[in-house]
Design an enzyme around this catalytic site. Structure first.
Site, short mmCIF file in Angstrom:
data_model
loop_
_atom_site.label_atom_id
_atom_site.label_comp_id
_atom_site.label_asym_id
_atom_site.label_seq_id
_atom_site.Cartn_x
_atom_site.Cartn_y
_atom_site.Cartn_z
N SER A 186 0.86 -1.18 0.00
CA SER A 186 0.00 0.00 0.00
C SER A 186 0.89 1.22 0.00
O SER A 186 2.05 1.15 0.46
CB SER A 186 -0.89 0.00 1.25
N TYR A 200 -2.70 -1.02 10.34
CA TYR A 200 -2.56 -1.18 8.90
C TYR A 200 -1.27 -0.53 8.41
O TYR A 200 -0.49 -1.16 7.68
CB TYR A 200 -3.77 -0.54 8.21
#
Length: 255
Positions: A131, A144
């Protein structure tokens, strides 16, 4: 596309979004594809659509079954399964542990299972769906962000350690992608990611461009390179900008 013609490819987390787009792209290029998800019902239609094989189960432990389904050899492994894991420093220990297990350790376990064969024959390709949060960060999502940094770090380590032995590694680092994960990011996702969100197919296209160019970092949002550069060269400026974004979010998205 000729790079993947006939290759045995595994895509975890292929029940939708980026994983499904990757599976379709590889199949269109002539690869033999195994798709994986915890829920067989999510991947069986996709496997039928692309002429692939569905292997249900935890992404951490399906390499042997996938290898058997591909006739004994995995050429490309896409570690795509992931958890969005919002929360702050006070998130439950279980949330932190799950994020680390799925977003990092599943990649480590797959590499352990794949590397002996790959190193023996001198070839193999490992694709990590990380990401932009793994290069930068994401407000409202500490587990995350931290675990995606770990995913990028592990992909970097694989590349620098084994590239001279024929192992190719790619780290996919998009910002917003129109998937269920974007929806689960809530108001922070709406503020930061949704305005520039792209379709999963654009992520698959970006990966194939990186494969063609033999390039490690895959940036479906090219502007991430500038943010990453600023973060490295002017960290306080970058942190100040992110803090302003944090305060905007705390005010309910009002500037």
């Amino acid at each position: 596309m000729s790079t993947v013609q006939g290759a045995g490819v595994v895509v975890t987390g292929a029940g939708g979004g980026i994983g499904a787009a990757l599976a379709r792209k590889f199949a269109a290029g002539g690869a033999r594809v195994v798709v994986n998800d915890l829920d067989l019902a999510r991947i069986a239609p996709l496997a039928q659509e692309i002429g692939g094989t569905a292997v249900a189960g935890d992404a951490s432990g399906i390499v042997d079954e996938a290898r058997d389904a591909l006739g004994g050899t995995v050429d490309v492994y896409c570690a795509n399964a992931g958890l969005s894991s919002p929360g702050d420093a006070f998130a439950d220990e279980e949330v932190w542990a799950a994020a680390w297990d799925v977003n990092v350790m599943a990649h480590v376990r797959a590499a352990r299972a794949l590397l002996p064969e790959w190193l023996e024959r001198g070839s193999g390709r490992f694709v990590s769906t990380a990401s932009a949060a793994g290069l930068l960060t994401m407000i409202g999502a500490a587990p995350y962000s931290v675990s995606k940094h770990g995913a990028v770090a592990f992909a970097e380590w694989l590349s620098l350690t084994y590239r001279h032995r024929g192992i190719k590694v790619h780290a996919i680092c998009p910002q917003g992608v129109r998937t269920d994960m974007l929806t689960s990011a809530g108001s922070a996702g709406e503020l930061v990611l949704a305005p520039g969100a792209i379709e999963p197919e654009a992520v698959a296209d970006a990966l194939f461009e990186a494969i063609d160019e033999d390039r490690f970092l895959v940036l479906p949002h090219p502007e991430v390179a500038d943010y990453y550069r600023t973060r490295a060269e002017e960290p306080d400026r970058w942190l100040g900008g992110m803090n302003r974004l944090q305060r905007t979010w705390e005010k309910g998205g009002r500037a």
